[in-house]
Design a protein around this motif. Structure first.
Motif, PDB file in Angstrom:
ATOM      1  N   THR A 236       0.830  -1.202   0.000  1.00  0.00           N
ATOM      2  CA  THR A 236       0.000   0.000   0.000  1.00  0.00           C
ATOM      3  C   THR A 236       0.865   1.252   0.000  1.00  0.00           C
ATOM      4  O   THR A 236       0.571   2.229  -0.693  1.00  0.00           O
ATOM      5  CB  THR A 236      -0.932   0.010   1.227  1.00  0.00           C
ATOM      6  N   LEU A 237       1.941   1.226   0.774  1.00  0.00           N
ATOM      7  CA  LEU A 237       2.837   2.374   0.823  1.00  0.00           C
ATOM      8  C   LEU A 237       3.477   2.606  -0.534  1.00  0.00           C
ATOM      9  O   LEU A 237       3.617   3.752  -0.982  1.00  0.00           O
ATOM     10  CB  LEU A 237       3.921   2.149   1.887  1.00  0.00           C
ATOM     11  N   ALA A 238       3.879   1.550  -1.216  1.00  0.00           N
ATOM     12  CA  ALA A 238       4.505   1.695  -2.531  1.00  0.00           C
ATOM     13  C   ALA A 238       3.538   2.355  -3.514  1.00  0.00           C
ATOM     14  O   ALA A 238       3.930   3.229  -4.289  1.00  0.00           O
ATOM     15  CB  ALA A 238       4.949   0.323  -3.051  1.00  0.00           C
ATOM     16  N   ASP A 239       2.278   1.935  -3.492  1.00  0.00           N
ATOM     17  CA  ASP A 239       1.281   2.545  -4.381  1.00  0.00           C
ATOM     18  C   ASP A 239       1.093   4.022  -4.061  1.00  0.00           C
ATOM     19  O   ASP A 239       1.009   4.865  -4.963  1.00  0.00           O
ATOM     20  CB  ASP A 239      -0.062   1.809  -4.258  1.00  0.00           C
ATOM     21  N   ARG A 240       0.984   4.338  -2.778  1.00  0.00           N
ATOM     22  CA  ARG A 240       0.794   5.723  -2.362  1.00  0.00           C
ATOM     23  C   ARG A 240       1.984   6.581  -2.802  1.00  0.00           C
ATOM     24  O   ARG A 240       1.803   7.690  -3.320  1.00  0.00           O
ATOM     25  CB  ARG A 240       0.629   5.783  -0.831  1.00  0.00           C
ATOM     26  N   LEU A 241       3.184   6.067  -2.604  1.00  0.00           N
ATOM     27  CA  LEU A 241       4.378   6.837  -2.957  1.00  0.00           C
ATOM     28  C   LEU A 241       4.483   7.043  -4.466  1.00  0.00           C
ATOM     29  O   LEU A 241       4.859   8.127  -4.928  1.00  0.00           O
ATOM     30  CB  LEU A 241       5.633   6.128  -2.433  1.00  0.00           C
ATOM     31  N   ALA A 242       4.166   6.002  -5.226  1.00  0.00           N
ATOM     32  CA  ALA A 242       4.242   6.136  -6.681  1.00  0.00           C
ATOM     33  C   ALA A 242       3.315   7.250  -7.168  1.00  0.00           C
ATOM     34  O   ALA A 242       3.694   8.048  -8.041  1.00  0.00           O
ATOM     35  CB  ALA A 242       3.872   4.809  -7.339  1.00  0.00           C
ATOM     36  N   ARG A 243       2.128   7.331  -6.604  1.00  0.00           N
ATOM     37  CA  ARG A 243       1.186   8.375  -6.998  1.00  0.00           C
ATOM     38  C   ARG A 243       1.693   9.752  -6.580  1.00  0.00           C
ATOM     39  O   ARG A 243       1.637  10.718  -7.353  1.00  0.00           O
ATOM     40  CB  ARG A 243      -0.182   8.103  -6.371  1.00  0.00           C
ATOM     41  N   MET A 244       2.220   9.872  -5.352  1.00  0.00           N
ATOM     42  CA  MET A 244       2.718  11.157  -4.875  1.00  0.00           C
ATOM     43  C   MET A 244       3.895  11.639  -5.724  1.00  0.00           C
ATOM     44  O   MET A 244       3.992  12.826  -6.057  1.00  0.00           O
ATOM     45  CB  MET A 244       3.136  11.038  -3.405  1.00  0.00           C
ATOM     46  N   VAL A 245       4.788  10.722  -6.085  1.00  0.00           N
ATOM     47  CA  VAL A 245       5.956  11.099  -6.875  1.00  0.00           C
ATOM     48  C   VAL A 245       5.536  11.524  -8.275  1.00  0.00           C
ATOM     49  O   VAL A 245       6.039  12.521  -8.818  1.00  0.00           O
ATOM     50  CB  VAL A 245       6.977   9.944  -6.925  1.00  0.00           C
ATOM     51  N   ARG A 246       4.595  10.797  -8.886  1.00  0.00           N
ATOM     52  CA  ARG A 246       4.125  11.176 -10.218  1.00  0.00           C
ATOM     53  C   ARG A 246       3.533  12.586 -10.217  1.00  0.00           C
ATOM     54  O   ARG A 246       3.842  13.413 -11.085  1.00  0.00           O
ATOM     55  CB  ARG A 246       3.075  10.175 -10.705  1.00  0.00           C
ATOM     56  N   ASP A 247       2.687  12.856  -9.225  1.00  0.00           N
ATOM     57  CA  ASP A 247       2.061  14.178  -9.155  1.00  0.00           C
ATOM     58  C   ASP A 247       3.107  15.271  -8.953  1.00  0.00           C
ATOM     59  O   ASP A 247       3.048  16.335  -9.591  1.00  0.00           O
ATOM     60  CB  ASP A 247       1.043  14.212  -8.009  1.00  0.00           C
ATOM     61  N   ALA A 248       4.062  15.022  -8.068  1.00  0.00           N
ATOM     62  CA  ALA A 248       5.086  16.038  -7.781  1.00  0.00           C
ATOM     63  C   ALA A 248       5.973  16.278  -8.998  1.00  0.00           C
ATOM     64  O   ALA A 248       6.348  17.424  -9.291  1.00  0.00           O
ATOM     65  CB  ALA A 248       5.922  15.605  -6.582  1.00  0.00           C
ATOM     66  N   GLU A 249       6.325  15.220  -9.719  1.00  0.00           N
ATOM     67  CA  GLU A 249       7.204  15.389 -10.873  1.00  0.00           C
ATOM     68  C   GLU A 249       6.506  16.155 -11.996  1.00  0.00           C
ATOM     69  O   GLU A 249       7.138  16.959 -12.700  1.00  0.00           O
ATOM     70  CB  GLU A 249       7.683  14.030 -11.362  1.00  0.00           C
ATOM     71  N   LYS A 250       5.204  15.926 -12.178  1.00  0.00           N
ATOM     72  CA  LYS A 250       4.468  16.675 -13.196  1.00  0.00           C
ATOM     73  C   LYS A 250       4.481  18.168 -12.886  1.00  0.00           C
ATOM     74  O   LYS A 250       4.703  19.006 -13.767  1.00  0.00           O
ATOM     75  CB  LYS A 250       3.024  16.179 -13.266  1.00  0.00           C
ATOM     76  N   ILE A 251       4.257  18.514 -11.619  1.00  0.00           N
ATOM     77  CA  ILE A 251       4.255  19.926 -11.232  1.00  0.00           C
ATOM     78  C   ILE A 251       5.656  20.514 -11.361  1.00  0.00           C
ATOM     79  O   ILE A 251       5.843  21.636 -11.851  1.00  0.00           O
ATOM     80  CB  ILE A 251       3.721  20.080  -9.796  1.00  0.00           C
ATOM     81  N   ALA A 252       6.679  19.742 -10.937  1.00  0.00           N
ATOM     82  CA  ALA A 252       8.060  20.240 -11.013  1.00  0.00           C
ATOM     83  C   ALA A 252       8.470  20.497 -12.458  1.00  0.00           C
ATOM     84  O   ALA A 252       9.187  21.470 -12.749  1.00  0.00           O
ATOM     85  CB  ALA A 252       9.007  19.236 -10.366  1.00  0.00           C
ATOM     86  N   ASP A 253       8.018  19.639 -13.373  1.00  0.00           N
ATOM     87  CA  ASP A 253       8.383  19.809 -14.785  1.00  0.00           C
ATOM     88  C   ASP A 253       7.819  21.108 -15.368  1.00  0.00           C
ATOM     89  O   ASP A 253       8.374  21.656 -16.329  1.00  0.00           O
ATOM     90  CB  ASP A 253       7.883  18.611 -15.601  1.00  0.00           C
ATOM     91  N   ARG A 254       6.720  21.581 -14.811  1.00  0.00           N
ATOM     92  CA  ARG A 254       6.104  22.803 -15.320  1.00  0.00           C
ATOM     93  C   ARG A 254       6.699  24.062 -14.701  1.00  0.00           C
ATOM     94  O   ARG A 254       6.389  25.170 -15.141  1.00  0.00           O
ATOM     95  CB  ARG A 254       4.591  22.785 -15.055  1.00  0.00           C
ATOM     96  N   ARG A 255       7.552  23.901 -13.688  1.00  0.00           N
ATOM     97  CA  ARG A 255       8.098  25.068 -12.985  1.00  0.00           C
ATOM     98  C   ARG A 255       9.531  25.333 -13.428  1.00  0.00           C
ATOM     99  O   ARG A 255      10.338  24.401 -13.529  1.00  0.00           O
ATOM    100  CB  ARG A 255       8.061  24.848 -11.465  1.00  0.00           C
ATOM    101  N   PRO A 256       9.890  26.582 -13.651  1.00  0.00           N
ATOM    102  CA  PRO A 256      11.279  26.890 -14.041  1.00  0.00           C
ATOM    103  C   PRO A 256      12.215  26.777 -12.845  1.00  0.00           C
ATOM    104  O   PRO A 256      11.802  26.908 -11.685  1.00  0.00           O
ATOM    105  CB  PRO A 256      11.187  28.335 -14.532  1.00  0.00           C
TER     106      PRO A 256
END
Length: 833
Positions: free
Chosen positions: A803-823
């Motif tokens: 369960t933790l692995a699934d939660r972390l994978a989702r959190m990392v995906r969301d954070a990386e998408k936002i980071a990619d849009r920020r200079p």
């Protein structure tokens, strides 16, 4: 070879003595005490051992004649570890066999066979290698004064390991006793990693009768020795990581490094981690079975001895070990040392590096293996701190009364004591130099009558004064004390055996208590199935099922030292100014740049505060970089103060970099913005309220009660369980609170909570520092690389691995998408407060 001639002995081996060795020989022959600080593997043992032999020759020239019989006991060599005792005995015997073949050399520790103990009880050897606990037990013998008055030289090995804990206090008390019997006693300490050398010398040698530090020689052995520190860099460190995230990714590089070396030591910080990595290595290389071994303090002595002998003989390819092999054991064949995870301290890094190239002139090499991206930064920081020479200081304990109470019964057994002479003797030790007559009187009354609340119970009347001499009159009390003397730890271990009886080692009883019959666990590199518990023994059998758990032992995680924390912050500063000066920082650059995009980089001239709202609630992240222990107290204190302003429900998480306060409702943050939340006013009462200090003190009191002899742990084969010990200590705690509130052991328990568990001094200093810093507020759009490890620490307690692995994978995906849009912020945007 006639006589004691160190130069001739060295020449016969084509060795050349170093200047510091000559200095020690001259000082000891002249009767001077001191402390020798020199690099690992530079020849400290031969320096002080030959010095002890020269002193013996000066005192009694006839001892150098080969035809003379074995002299009586004159030299004690104190070592903190049993493995080190065995190794030291071999090194010392190598000299004696050449220059004093009639001398006898013995070893006395918990591993000494019964037959050898019996022979020693009839006649002590000329020189004895022992441990602090065994030396204390020697002091309980009826004729201790007659047997030990001839001791003229004491060597305390690895003094840095002893001086900061109660075992070091035990050594101080024993030295004061020996000096009372022989005022000309010479004492030398050995150390390779200490930052506060003058204080270490004073703690070792104690005080004069005039109350001034006893004079001694501080010798520093500056032997040129190459030290190489490098880091295994992960191929894909990633932009986000957490504790253990890179562990499996680093397995193949570690296997490659071991394969390229003749013999390697693989250090971990915990026994659990050692068990896991040993198993991973064998799974990766099944052909290494039998030449890769495991070593930690909970394994059976036969297993540990086999591993140590295999290392010495060069028969093992690698050994996965904990601090059980940290200290000066001479494993000459070891070519490489690898450190799994952050080493956390400069002294520990140097100590472990010194296990390779353990000889004068041979280079030492240690390879750091980060298990998450933040540990890449800590690896660079460690190399920077070593280059700066920032070695940690060790703080010695002050007046632990539980050790004093134990010592009073010890000396009452060992021939008895008179009140005034013993008080004067105690004040010659550094730990008790300021012992007041009132505190001494309380301790004597406590062992004589059990204090105010135990007077009615004869078993706590442990000493009796007859004609001015305090002795132990009861044989049963004497036996129980001898069985527990030297006990300075509070954890209870349970023996692990196969059903057919072969012993594997020990684990904490609390771990076994959580298992059900049929559960599998990994221990000693074996997959075991728990069967049953009987007589404080856990019976197991081999199994092929996958292990569900790995044992956890008492001790917890190592906190980042002050010196290391400062160096880590410097790495963040360099990154903020665009300086990636180390290969580790280059590897961590994606993570650092992601932190800059989503938040800001930490800086020593500002306090980074991050906020995040999720489905769990309202997250507040603060990054003081003060170490795990301080952050634990700080998180509890801040949460309690916030709840006092407005009732709320909090969950806390800490690591070495910062802390997380998660609340169900938005917390009031005005006090944080004005920084009054960091006020040092009412620190102690607020801290004690926030941490339920009574519960912490009660846990501390359990260990204190055992050391002070209030709790008997049981006879051989009939030990008391942890539950029985807890019940007994809880009863004493409540009785003293209610009927004897001035009991000094209670005060000691509260004091140790503040000093050791909470490090209140450093916590107060941290609060004062934080109040001076401007705040850098960041409202996070997603979890940052710095805050994610804190969230994982908390989530691991609630979620399964899947369960933790699934939660972390989702959190990392969301954070990386936002980071990619920020200079990426412009250079120098981050470091400016």
């Amino acid at each position: 070879m006639s006589g004691f001639d160190p130069l001739g002995w060295f020449a016969s081996r084509q060795w050349k003595a170093f200047d510091f060795q000559r200095e020690v020989w001259q000082a000891m022959a002249a009767g001077d005490s001191g402390l020798l600080h020199a690099t690992t593997g530079s020849g400290k043992t031969y320096a002080v051992w030959w010095g002890a032999l020269l002193r013996a020759a000066r005192l009694s020239p006839r001892t150098t004649r080969a035809t003379h019989g074995a002299p009586p006991l004159g030299i004690l060599w104190i070592t903190p570890m049993r493995a080190l005792a065995a190794d030291t005995t071999l090194a010392l015997q190598a000299v004696l066999g050449d220059v004093a073949p009639t001398w006898t050399l013995g070893q006395r520790s918990g591993d000494t066979p019964a037959g050898e103990r019996t022979r020693q009880n009839k006649r002590w050897p000329t020189a004895l290698v022992t441990t602090p606990e065994s030396l204390s037990l020697m002091l309980t013998r009826d004729h201790a004064a007659g047997e030990l008055h001839g001791v003229h030289t004491v060597v305390v090995d690895e003094w840095h390991e002893l001086m900061a804990n109660k075992r070091g206090v035990q050594v101080q008390l024993a030295l004061a006793r020996l000096r009372a019997w022989n005022p000309e006693l010479v004492v030398w300490g050995l150390s390779a990693t200490l930052g506060n050398l003058p204080q270490a010398l004073h703690v070792l040698l104690g005080q004069t009768e005039q109350g001034t530090p006893r004079a001694g020689r501080l010798v520093q052995g500056a032997v040129p020795k190459a030290l190489s520190i490098d880091t295994l860099l992960p191929l894909k460190p990633g932009r986000f990581s957490w504790a253990g995230h890179l562990g499996s990714q680093m397995l193949a590089p570690v296997v490659k490094e071991i394969d390229s070396a003749s013999t390697a030591l693989v250090f971990t910080n915990t026994r659990s981690q050692a068990e896991l990595w040993y198993q991973m290595l064998l799974e990766a290389r099944p052909d290494w079975a039998g030449i890769v071994a495991l070593h930690h303090a909970s394994l059976d002595i036969k297993t540990r001895r086999w591993v140590e002998q295999g290392l010495k003989a060069g028969e093992l390819k690698a050994v996965v070990a904990t601090s059980s092999l940290d200290l000066g054991v001479d494993f000459l064949p070891v070519e490489r040392v690898l450190q799994i995870g952050s080493v956390k301290g400069v002294a520990r890094l140097l100590q472990r590096a010194g296990r390779s190239g353990h000889a004068p002139g041979r280079p030492s090499r240690i390879t750091l293996v980060p298990t998450n991206t933040l540990e890449l930064i800590e690896a660079a920081a460690a190399r920077h701190a070593v280059a700066q020479g920032n070695i940690e200081a060790r703080r010695p304990p002050e007046q632990p009364l539980d050790v004093l109470v134990q010592h009073l019964v010890t000396v009452a057994l060992g021939g008895g004591f008179e009140r005034e002479p013993l008080y004067a003797e105690l004040r010659l030790s550094h730990a008790y130099r300021d012992l007041t007559p009132e505190a001494f009187d309380w301790a004597v009354a406590f062992v004589e009558r059990g204090g105010h609340s135990l007077t009615a119970y004869p078993q706590y009347h442990r000493v009796v004064c007859l004609d001015g001499v305090y002795r132990v009159p009861d044989r049963g009390i004497a036996l129980r004390h001898k069985m527990t003397v030297g006990t300075l730890t509070g954890n209870t271990s349970m023996t692990v055996k196969y059903l057919r009886g072969a012993t594997i080692g020990t684990v904490d009883e609390n771990f076994i208590a959580r298992l059900r019959p049929g559960d599998g666990f990994l221990f000693g590199g074996r997959l075991l199935e728990y069967v049953r518990t009987q007589d404080m023994t856990a019976y197991v059998k081999k199994t092929t099922q996958s292990a569900k758990v790995v044992p956890r032992w008492f001790g917890g995680q190592m906190p980042l030292s002050i010196e290391m924390a400062e160096s880590v912050l410097q790495m963040w500063v360099d990154a903020g100014e665009g300086r990636y000066l180390h290969p580790e920082m280059q590897a961590a650059r994606p993570m650092l740049e992601t932190q800059a995009r989503l938040s800001r980089l930490p800086h020593p001239e500002r306090l980074l505060v991050e906020r995040l709202t999720s489905r769990e609630g309202h997250h507040l992240f603060i990054y003081p970089f003060a170490g795990r222990d301080v952050h634990l107290g700080l998180a509890s204190l801040l949460a309690w103060r916030l709840a006092r302003e407005a009732p709320n429900t909090f969950s806390l998480s800490v690591n070495d970099h910062g802390l997380e306060i998660l609340s169900a409702e938005p917390p009031p943050l005005d006090s944080l913005r004005t920084q009054t939340l960091f006020s040092e006013a009412d620190l102690l009462p607020d801290l004690l309220q926030s941490l339920h200090s009574s519960e912490l003190a009660q846990r501390r009191f359990r260990a204190i009660a055992r050391i002070a002899g209030l709790i008997f742990t049981g006879y051989p084969g009939r030990p008391q369980s942890t539950r029985q010990l807890q019940a007994s200590s809880s009863l004493f705690f409540e009785v003293f609170k209610k009927h004897d509130p001035e009991n000094m052991l209670l005060a000691q328990a509260h004091g140790e909570v503040l000093q050791h568990e909470l490090d209140v001094q450093r916590l107060g200093e941290t609060l004062a520092h934080l109040r001076r810093l401007p705040l850098a507020w960041v409202d996070l759009p997603a979890a940052s690389p710095l805050c994610l490890p804190l969230m994982v620490e908390r989530l691991r307690e609630k979620l399964s691995t899947e369960t933790l692995a699934d939660r972390l994978a989702r959190m990392v995906r969301d954070a990386e998408k936002i980071a990619d849009r920020r200079p990426l912020p412009a250079l120098h945007d981050n470091p400016t407060p």
